[in-house]
Design a protein around this motif. Sequence first.
Motif, PDB file in Angstrom:
ATOM      1  N   ILE A 165      53.094  35.901  49.024  1.00 39.62           N
ATOM      2  CA  ILE A 165      53.104  36.887  48.025  1.00 39.62           C
ATOM      3  C   ILE A 165      51.871  36.824  47.051  1.00 39.62           C
ATOM      4  CG2 ILE A 165      54.355  37.853  46.011  1.00 39.62           C
ATOM      5  CD1 ILE A 165      55.787  37.911  48.819  1.00 39.62           C
ATOM      6  N   CYS A 166      51.116  37.622  46.965  1.00 37.54           N
ATOM      7  CA  CYS A 166      50.012  37.623  45.827  1.00 37.54           C
ATOM      8  C   CYS A 166      50.219  38.748  44.818  1.00 37.54           C
ATOM      9  CB  CYS A 166      48.751  38.050  46.379  1.00 37.54           C
ATOM     10  SG  CYS A 166      48.652  37.306  48.014  1.00 37.54           S
ATOM     11  N   ALA A 167      49.762  37.988  43.582  1.00 35.91           N
ATOM     12  CA  ALA A 167      50.007  38.842  42.483  1.00 35.91           C
ATOM     13  C   ALA A 167      48.608  39.375  41.761  1.00 35.91           C
ATOM     14  CB  ALA A 167      50.475  37.983  41.124  1.00 35.91           C
ATOM     15  N   LEU A 168      48.379  40.471  41.776  1.00 41.55           N
ATOM     16  CA  LEU A 168      47.264  41.238  41.116  1.00 41.55           C
ATOM     17  C   LEU A 168      47.365  41.766  40.000  1.00 41.55           C
ATOM     18  CD1 LEU A 168      46.019  42.982  44.314  1.00 41.55           C
ATOM     19  CD2 LEU A 168      45.292  40.717  43.521  1.00 41.55           C
ATOM     20  N   ASP A 169      46.348  41.768  39.104  1.00 39.77           N
ATOM     21  CA  ASP A 169      46.506  42.608  37.550  1.00 39.77           C
ATOM     22  C   ASP A 169      46.821  44.179  37.831  1.00 39.77           C
ATOM     23  OD1 ASP A 169      44.066  43.235  38.412  1.00 39.77           O
ATOM     24  OD2 ASP A 169      43.011  43.230  36.558  1.00 39.77           O
ATOM     25  N   ASP A 170      47.628  44.467  36.951  1.00 40.53           N
ATOM     26  CA  ASP A 170      47.931  46.243  37.061  1.00 40.53           C
ATOM     27  C   ASP A 170      46.763  46.721  36.674  1.00 40.53           C
ATOM     28  OD1 ASP A 170      50.519  45.522  38.355  1.00 40.53           O
ATOM     29  OD2 ASP A 170      51.428  44.893  36.254  1.00 40.53           O
TER      30      ASP A 170
ATOM     31  N   MET B 182      51.215  43.486  39.826  1.00 41.33           N
ATOM     32  CA  MET B 182      51.623  44.094  40.945  1.00 41.33           C
ATOM     33  C   MET B 182      51.593  42.995  41.925  1.00 41.33           C
ATOM     34  SD  MET B 182      48.686  46.540  43.087  1.00 41.33           S
ATOM     35  CE  MET B 182      48.686  46.718  44.878  1.00 41.33           C
ATOM     36  N   LEU B 183      52.831  43.243  42.980  1.00 40.58           N
ATOM     37  CA  LEU B 183      52.931  41.873  43.881  1.00 40.58           C
ATOM     38  C   LEU B 183      52.539  42.671  45.424  1.00 40.58           C
ATOM     39  CD1 LEU B 183      56.187  40.229  42.653  1.00 40.58           C
ATOM     40  CD2 LEU B 183      53.829  39.620  42.069  1.00 40.58           C
ATOM     41  N   LEU B 184      52.087  41.766  46.245  1.00 42.31           N
ATOM     42  CA  LEU B 184      51.879  42.564  47.746  1.00 42.31           C
ATOM     43  C   LEU B 184      51.978  41.192  48.639  1.00 42.31           C
ATOM     44  CD1 LEU B 184      48.645  44.027  48.509  1.00 42.31           C
ATOM     45  CD2 LEU B 184      48.950  42.365  46.758  1.00 42.31           C
ATOM     46  N   PRO B 185      52.581  41.417  49.855  1.00 39.64           N
ATOM     47  CA  PRO B 185      52.287  40.367  50.724  1.00 39.64           C
ATOM     48  C   PRO B 185      50.976  39.927  51.090  1.00 39.64           C
ATOM     49  CG  PRO B 185      53.839  42.340  51.535  1.00 39.64           C
ATOM     50  CD  PRO B 185      53.164  42.860  50.310  1.00 39.64           C
ATOM     51  N   LEU B 186      50.525  38.811  51.190  1.00 44.55           N
ATOM     52  CA  LEU B 186      49.170  38.481  51.682  1.00 44.55           C
ATOM     53  C   LEU B 186      48.867  39.230  52.921  1.00 44.55           C
ATOM     54  CD1 LEU B 186      46.830  36.235  51.714  1.00 44.55           C
ATOM     55  CD2 LEU B 186      48.269  34.891  53.147  1.00 44.55           C
ATOM     56  N   SER B 187      49.682  39.547  53.775  1.00 44.33           N
ATOM     57  CA  SER B 187      49.143  40.267  54.936  1.00 44.33           C
ATOM     58  C   SER B 187      48.843  41.624  54.597  1.00 44.33           C
ATOM     59  CB  SER B 187      50.291  40.541  56.048  1.00 44.33           C
ATOM     60  OG  SER B 187      51.551  41.320  55.362  1.00 44.33           O
ATOM     61  N   GLN B 188      49.036  42.208  53.369  1.00 41.80           N
ATOM     62  CA  GLN B 188      48.251  43.433  52.808  1.00 41.80           C
ATOM     63  C   GLN B 188      47.333  43.350  51.879  1.00 41.80           C
ATOM     64  OE1 GLN B 188      51.515  45.935  51.496  1.00 41.80           O
ATOM     65  NE2 GLN B 188      52.730  45.449  53.480  1.00 41.80           N
ATOM     66  N   LEU B 189      46.820  41.896  51.738  1.00 44.10           N
ATOM     67  CA  LEU B 189      45.795  41.645  50.754  1.00 44.10           C
ATOM     68  C   LEU B 189      44.408  42.096  51.275  1.00 44.10           C
ATOM     69  CD1 LEU B 189      45.451  40.457  47.575  1.00 44.10           C
ATOM     70  CD2 LEU B 189      44.436  38.669  49.124  1.00 44.10           C
ATOM     71  N   PRO B 190      43.590  42.713  50.742  1.00 41.57           N
ATOM     72  CA  PRO B 190      42.262  43.194  51.413  1.00 41.57           C
ATOM     73  C   PRO B 190      41.476  41.879  51.589  1.00 41.57           C
ATOM     74  CG  PRO B 190      42.726  44.820  49.697  1.00 41.57           C
ATOM     75  CD  PRO B 190      43.746  43.688  49.597  1.00 41.57           C
ATOM     76  N   ALA B 191      40.709  41.815  52.758  1.00 39.26           N
ATOM     77  CA  ALA B 191      40.256  40.608  52.932  1.00 39.26           C
ATOM     78  C   ALA B 191      39.137  40.467  52.056  1.00 39.26           C
ATOM     79  CB  ALA B 191      39.245  40.772  54.454  1.00 39.26           C
ATOM     80  N   SER B 192      38.666  41.517  51.495  1.00 36.15           N
ATOM     81  CA  SER B 192      37.539  41.154  50.023  1.00 36.15           C
ATOM     82  C   SER B 192      38.008  40.400  49.053  1.00 36.15           C
ATOM     83  CB  SER B 192      36.935  42.522  49.955  1.00 36.15           C
ATOM     84  OG  SER B 192      38.056  43.351  49.327  1.00 36.15           O
ATOM     85  N   LEU B 193      39.391  40.319  48.900  1.00 43.27           N
ATOM     86  CA  LEU B 193      39.930  39.466  47.950  1.00 43.27           C
ATOM     87  C   LEU B 193      40.466  38.254  48.152  1.00 43.27           C
ATOM     88  CD1 LEU B 193      42.252  42.348  46.109  1.00 43.27           C
ATOM     89  CD2 LEU B 193      40.032  41.325  45.396  1.00 43.27           C
ATOM     90  N   LEU B 194      40.111  37.752  49.561  1.00 46.94           N
ATOM     91  CA  LEU B 194      40.654  36.414  49.887  1.00 46.94           C
ATOM     92  C   LEU B 194      39.973  35.198  49.166  1.00 46.94           C
ATOM     93  CD1 LEU B 194      41.487  36.397  53.841  1.00 46.94           C
ATOM     94  CD2 LEU B 194      43.066  36.090  51.911  1.00 46.94           C
ATOM     95  N   PRO B 195      38.633  35.456  48.967  1.00 46.27           N
ATOM     96  CA  PRO B 195      37.741  34.617  48.379  1.00 46.27           C
ATOM     97  C   PRO B 195      38.366  33.990  46.962  1.00 46.27           C
ATOM     98  CG  PRO B 195      36.255  35.902  49.558  1.00 46.27           C
ATOM     99  CD  PRO B 195      37.721  36.422  49.623  1.00 46.27           C
ATOM    100  N   ALA B 196      38.745  35.349  46.266  1.00 47.24           N
ATOM    101  CA  ALA B 196      39.131  35.180  44.763  1.00 47.24           C
ATOM    102  C   ALA B 196      40.661  34.437  44.795  1.00 47.24           C
ATOM    103  CB  ALA B 196      39.476  36.296  44.061  1.00 47.24           C
ATOM    104  N   LEU B 197      41.326  34.621  46.001  1.00 44.59           N
ATOM    105  CA  LEU B 197      42.746  34.002  46.066  1.00 44.59           C
ATOM    106  C   LEU B 197      42.513  32.506  46.373  1.00 44.59           C
ATOM    107  CD1 LEU B 197      45.866  34.031  46.367  1.00 44.59           C
ATOM    108  CD2 LEU B 197      45.622  34.718  48.608  1.00 44.59           C
ATOM    109  N   ALA B 198      41.609  32.190  47.319  1.00 48.16           N
ATOM    110  CA  ALA B 198      41.242  30.800  47.653  1.00 48.16           C
ATOM    111  C   ALA B 198      40.778  30.099  46.341  1.00 48.16           C
ATOM    112  CB  ALA B 198      40.158  30.904  48.467  1.00 48.16           C
TER     113      ALA B 198
END
Length: 207
Positions: free
Chosen positions: A52-57, A1-17
């Motif tokens: 763009i961020c990719a999350l597991d489906d 699942m791809l989504l714009p960074l602007s829509q990524l929940p703040a709780s997932l930012l540490p994992a992205l970082a």
Amino acid sequence: MLLPLSQLPASLLPALAALHKATMPTLLSDLGDNFVLRYYQIAQKDPTVIAICALDDHPEPLSTSHVSRVTLGYALGSPDPAALNAQLRRPLSWFAVQMLKLAFSNPRVLLQLAQSVLTASKANSLKPGQIELTYIGVAPEARGQGLGKSILLAFVESARTAGYTSVVLSVETDNPAALALYTRFGFTITQTFSEGSYNRHRMEYQI
Ligand SMILES: CC(C)(COP(=O)(O)OP(=O)(O)OC[C@H]1O[C@@H](n2cnc3c(N)ncnc32)[C@H](O)[C@@H]1OP(=O)(O)O)[C@@H](O)C(=O)NCCC(=O)NCCS
């Protein structure tokens, strides 16, 4: 699942970082966790950034109401990457504390920071209508399955929608996976240059 960074929940930012730090061995990662997380927090709120961020489906259910999502990839770009980096120096009090911590924990990175300012190449400058793809990465366990190509396509489509005419990037000449991704996508080398101890290609894709 791809989504714009602007829509990524703040709780997932540490994992992205954390994924950025694990996959992108550049100065930002060397500056450490606090800087990488802050960079993404700033980027998330900057309307000029395309990311763009990719999350597991198939996330693991933690309970009936919570799932644990895994961040698998990302791409981030800006029409003015230097201005985006400069936002890391604000607020000045936060930046001063971080610099002080680094002076004790990792003084070599401060030298790298000074070197990167002094050796920055003119090849990195952007023309009107261009956006730089600054970072793209895929988790090691998800590579070789087309995810990098999908994230790159989503980035280019967002850039097209935003009215950009080309995407440019710099890639180290000894990064065959990234070079294969870009070349097969249709990027061409416009310049090869040295920056500090790195040899890089500048590449461009006309949208
Ligand atoms: C570069 C990177 C994002 C590629 O992600 P990926 O999901 O493995 O790429 P894909 O599976 O979408 O592959 C895209 C194309 O590149 C090719 N490719 C990918 N890795 C390759 C490798 N190691 N060697 C040769 N070709 C490779 C694929 O075969 C594919 O070609 P195709 O379209 O003809 O099938 C990933 O390797 C990565 O995160 N590297 C570390 C971070 C990095 O270097 N980023 C770039 C900084 S400039």
